[in-house]
Design a protein around this motif. Structure first.
Motif, PDB file in Angstrom:
ATOM      1  N   LYS A  64       0.835  -1.200   0.000  1.00  0.00           N
ATOM      2  CA  LYS A  64       0.000   0.000   0.000  1.00  0.00           C
ATOM      3  C   LYS A  64       0.873   1.255   0.000  1.00  0.00           C
ATOM      4  O   LYS A  64       2.043   1.223   0.415  1.00  0.00           O
ATOM      5  CB  LYS A  64      -0.913   0.001   1.218  1.00  0.00           C
ATOM      6  N   PRO A  65       0.331   2.389  -0.448  1.00  0.00           N
ATOM      7  CA  PRO A  65       1.098   3.645  -0.434  1.00  0.00           C
ATOM      8  C   PRO A  65       1.249   4.177   0.983  1.00  0.00           C
ATOM      9  O   PRO A  65       0.571   3.723   1.915  1.00  0.00           O
ATOM     10  CB  PRO A  65       0.245   4.583  -1.296  1.00  0.00           C
ATOM     11  N   ASP A  66       2.134   5.148   1.135  1.00  0.00           N
ATOM     12  CA  ASP A  66       2.275   5.822   2.426  1.00  0.00           C
ATOM     13  C   ASP A  66       0.962   6.496   2.801  1.00  0.00           C
ATOM     14  O   ASP A  66       0.177   6.905   1.943  1.00  0.00           O
ATOM     15  CB  ASP A  66       3.388   6.871   2.363  1.00  0.00           C
ATOM     16  N   ALA A  67       0.743   6.620   4.109  1.00  0.00           N
ATOM     17  CA  ALA A  67      -0.493   7.246   4.591  1.00  0.00           C
ATOM     18  C   ALA A  67      -0.561   8.703   4.134  1.00  0.00           C
ATOM     19  O   ALA A  67       0.432   9.437   4.164  1.00  0.00           O
ATOM     20  CB  ALA A  67      -0.562   7.165   6.109  1.00  0.00           C
ATOM     21  N   ALA A  68      -1.753   9.119   3.709  1.00  0.00           N
ATOM     22  CA  ALA A  68      -1.983  10.495   3.272  1.00  0.00           C
ATOM     23  C   ALA A  68      -3.411  10.887   3.599  1.00  0.00           C
ATOM     24  O   ALA A  68      -4.342  10.087   3.452  1.00  0.00           O
ATOM     25  CB  ALA A  68      -1.726  10.650   1.773  1.00  0.00           C
ATOM     26  N   SER A  69      -3.606  12.122   4.042  1.00  0.00           N
ATOM     27  CA  SER A  69      -4.940  12.626   4.355  1.00  0.00           C
ATOM     28  C   SER A  69      -5.680  13.022   3.084  1.00  0.00           C
ATOM     29  O   SER A  69      -5.070  13.409   2.077  1.00  0.00           O
ATOM     30  CB  SER A  69      -4.851  13.840   5.280  1.00  0.00           C
ATOM     31  N   ILE A  70      -7.007  12.904   3.139  1.00  0.00           N
ATOM     32  CA  ILE A  70      -7.849  13.473   2.096  1.00  0.00           C
ATOM     33  C   ILE A  70      -8.143  14.897   2.554  1.00  0.00           C
ATOM     34  O   ILE A  70      -9.037  15.159   3.345  1.00  0.00           O
ATOM     35  CB  ILE A  70      -9.148  12.672   1.924  1.00  0.00           C
ATOM     36  N   GLY A  71      -7.349  15.818   2.065  1.00  0.00           N
ATOM     37  CA  GLY A  71      -7.363  17.186   2.563  1.00  0.00           C
ATOM     38  C   GLY A  71      -6.002  17.524   3.139  1.00  0.00           C
ATOM     39  O   GLY A  71      -5.106  16.678   3.211  1.00  0.00           O
ATOM     40  N   VAL A  72      -5.839  18.771   3.563  1.00  0.00           N
ATOM     41  CA  VAL A  72      -4.576  19.177   4.194  1.00  0.00           C
ATOM     42  C   VAL A  72      -4.387  18.350   5.469  1.00  0.00           C
ATOM     43  O   VAL A  72      -5.309  18.207   6.275  1.00  0.00           O
ATOM     44  CB  VAL A  72      -4.581  20.682   4.504  1.00  0.00           C
ATOM     45  N   ALA A  73      -3.207  17.780   5.638  1.00  0.00           N
ATOM     46  CA  ALA A  73      -2.971  16.836   6.728  1.00  0.00           C
ATOM     47  C   ALA A  73      -2.995  17.530   8.083  1.00  0.00           C
ATOM     48  O   ALA A  73      -2.459  18.633   8.234  1.00  0.00           O
ATOM     49  CB  ALA A  73      -1.634  16.132   6.529  1.00  0.00           C
ATOM     50  N   PRO A  74      -3.631  16.886   9.078  1.00  0.00           N
ATOM     51  CA  PRO A  74      -3.527  17.396  10.454  1.00  0.00           C
ATOM     52  C   PRO A  74      -2.058  17.388  10.880  1.00  0.00           C
ATOM     53  O   PRO A  74      -1.272  16.583  10.366  1.00  0.00           O
ATOM     54  CB  PRO A  74      -4.356  16.388  11.254  1.00  0.00           C
ATOM     55  N   PRO A  75      -1.644  18.285  11.779  1.00  0.00           N
ATOM     56  CA  PRO A  75      -2.481  19.115  12.652  1.00  0.00           C
ATOM     57  C   PRO A  75      -2.991  20.416  12.027  1.00  0.00           C
ATOM     58  O   PRO A  75      -3.569  21.244  12.734  1.00  0.00           O
ATOM     59  CB  PRO A  75      -1.558  19.422  13.815  1.00  0.00           C
ATOM     60  N   ALA A  76      -2.754  20.614  10.722  1.00  0.00           N
ATOM     61  CA  ALA A  76      -3.300  21.808  10.077  1.00  0.00           C
ATOM     62  C   ALA A  76      -4.825  21.823  10.221  1.00  0.00           C
ATOM     63  O   ALA A  76      -5.484  20.782  10.119  1.00  0.00           O
ATOM     64  CB  ALA A  76      -2.916  21.822   8.599  1.00  0.00           C
ATOM     65  N   SER A  77      -5.381  22.991  10.458  1.00  0.00           N
ATOM     66  CA  SER A  77      -6.821  23.101  10.683  1.00  0.00           C
ATOM     67  C   SER A  77      -7.315  24.464  10.221  1.00  0.00           C
ATOM     68  O   SER A  77      -6.525  25.352   9.903  1.00  0.00           O
ATOM     69  CB  SER A  77      -7.146  22.895  12.168  1.00  0.00           C
ATOM     70  N   ARG A  78      -8.651  24.614  10.180  1.00  0.00           N
ATOM     71  CA  ARG A  78      -9.291  25.890   9.864  1.00  0.00           C
ATOM     72  C   ARG A  78     -10.342  26.181  10.929  1.00  0.00           C
ATOM     73  O   ARG A  78     -11.061  25.277  11.368  1.00  0.00           O
ATOM     74  CB  ARG A  78      -9.978  25.851   8.495  1.00  0.00           C
ATOM     75  N   THR A  79     -10.429  27.424  11.318  1.00  0.00           N
ATOM     76  CA  THR A  79     -11.531  27.853  12.191  1.00  0.00           C
ATOM     77  C   THR A  79     -12.710  28.178  11.302  1.00  0.00           C
ATOM     78  O   THR A  79     -12.659  29.104  10.486  1.00  0.00           O
ATOM     79  CB  THR A  79     -11.139  29.079  13.024  1.00  0.00           C
ATOM     80  N   VAL A  80     -13.784  27.392  11.416  1.00  0.00           N
ATOM     81  CA  VAL A  80     -14.939  27.540  10.540  1.00  0.00           C
ATOM     82  C   VAL A  80     -16.165  27.909  11.367  1.00  0.00           C
ATOM     83  O   VAL A  80     -16.275  27.576  12.555  1.00  0.00           O
ATOM     84  CB  VAL A  80     -15.194  26.248   9.743  1.00  0.00           C
TER      85      VAL A  80
END
Length: 399
Positions: A64-80
């Motif tokens: 399997k491929p290396d782990a990757a997030s669907i979206g910008v990887a944590p700990p990056a976040s947005r205040t919504v």
């Protein structure tokens, strides 16, 4: 899959038939179904010579491929914001770890000619399509949303969060399953995020073979020198529904074209009807990588509808196409072991195991840049290890 196997055995049958269209004096030696002759000569069993062809069924797995997030990887976040005073920190909640290492089918054909101590051998394998699908009812996806325009800066994922249309804040990107009812108003299964990963790989090689004299114990050693081409194609597809970016789709394909010289060594020893063999090869591959991506974000957005609550204020439906190329060093090592049984004078059955490791491979799910409005391709993790291994079973004919 059945069609590919049929083509494999048809090819074997045609080559055997063509081999039989020689002079009558030669045909007398083509006793494919004559009894096996396990006798010895010069202290050990003689190694086969002449034309040979084999076909094998493969049952292999792909790492399997290396782990990757669907979206910008944590700990990056947005205040919504959900309302003027209702907000939270949003992080990406889906990833690609579901792809796994499931086994799939394939076929391998080898053919060549040996005379005295020298010969040529062609080998090629093809792996059937390896596909995995994962479906989620909902998922948070954090996109990089860069500022644009003159101060005060704006962002594409900003919009009104109150019904009075007075407060503009960052909106949450959550793909959620839409509600769909049947004729009797019963809910039907739907999904917010559907991910599909498909792999196809094939290989071809041509080797010069030099066979050394047998050892005093009857073991034969062969040296391989040749050239090899290996191709590894992977496509990562995402279909996303619901939320402020309904509906969105992005499809990313990574193709690895690996070519270069190789060297190897094989040894085998025959006991009565049984032959035990092992082959090791080193492949000095050079990888020409191609990446292609296309899709659309927010296909249901209507820029003519005017400002609305919980709808991006500055972004409309956006189609995109991205591509990238890279060159990498991709060395590889292969090990094969097999046990063969001589059924007749010219027909042998075999079972075995093959393992191949390769470096410098690009994977599709690791190449996606999650940025509005045009996504993108990253080459930051395009040199991954690849390991393919599994069992084999086949038949060989030797003239």
């Amino acid at each position: 899959m059945l069609l590919r196997r049929s083509k494999l055995w048809l090819t074997i049958g045609v080559m055997i038939a063509l081999g039989g269209m020689s002079a009558h004096a030669q045909v007398s030696d083509m006793q494919y179904f004559a009894p096996a002759n396990p006798g010895t000569f010069g202290g050990g069993a003689r190694a086969n010579e002449g034309f040979f062809i084999s076909g094998e069924y493969l049952r292999w797995s792909i790492s399997k491929p290396d782990a990757a997030s669907i979206g910008v990887a944590p700990p990056a976040s947005r205040t919504v914001y959900y309302d003027t005073d209702v907000f939270r920190e949003q992080t990406s909640t889906a990833d690609n770890t579901w792809i796994g290492t499931r086994f799939t089918d394939g076929s391998r054909v080898e053919a060549g000619f040996m005379e005295d101590h020298q010969g040529l051998m062609f080998s090629g394998f093809f792996m059937s399509t390896y596909g995995r699908v994962n479906k989620l009812s909902n998922a948070d996806v954090v996109f990089d949303d860069p500022e644009f325009g003159p101060p005060p800066f704006k962002r594409l994922l900003q919009g009104y969060v109150d019904d009075a249309l007075t407060d503009i804040q960052d909106l949450p990107v959550t793909f959620a399953a839409p509600i769909v009812l049947d004729e009797e108003d019963n809910p039907l299964p739907t999904w917010g995020l559907v991910m599909d990963n498909v792999v196809e790989t094939w290989n071809t090689e041509l080797n010069y073979v030099y066979r050394f004299h047998p050892t005093r114990h009857g073991t034969f050693w062969e040296l391989y020198l040749g050239v090899r081409y290996f191709e590894f194609n992977e496509q990562f597809n995402v279909d996303a529904y619901g939320g402020i970016l309904a509906d969105s789709h992005w499809y990313t394909r990574a193709t690895n074209h690996v070519v270069g010289p190789q060297a190897g060594i094989r040894f085998f020893r025959t006991f009565d009807r049984w032959t035990f063999e092992s082959t090791a090869k080193f492949f000095a591959g050079f990888n020409f990588q191609d990446y292609n991506q296309h899709g659309v974000l927010g296909s249901q957005l209507n820029p003519l509808a005017g400002p609305q609550e919980d709808v991006p204020l500055y972004m409309g439906p956006t189609a995109f196409t991205n591509s990238a190329t890279e060159e990498e060093w991709s060395p590889a090592a292969e090990l094969r072991v097999a046990i063969k049984y001589n059924v007749t004078r010219s027909m042998t059955l075999s079972v075995g195991w093959t393992g191949m490791w390769m470096d410098g491979i690009g994977r599709a799910s690791n190449a996606v840049v999650y940025r509005v409005p045009n996504m993108g391709i990253t080459l930051d993790n395009n040199t991954q290890d690849l390991f393919i291994n599994g069992v084999t079973a086949g038949v060989e004919f030797n003239r």
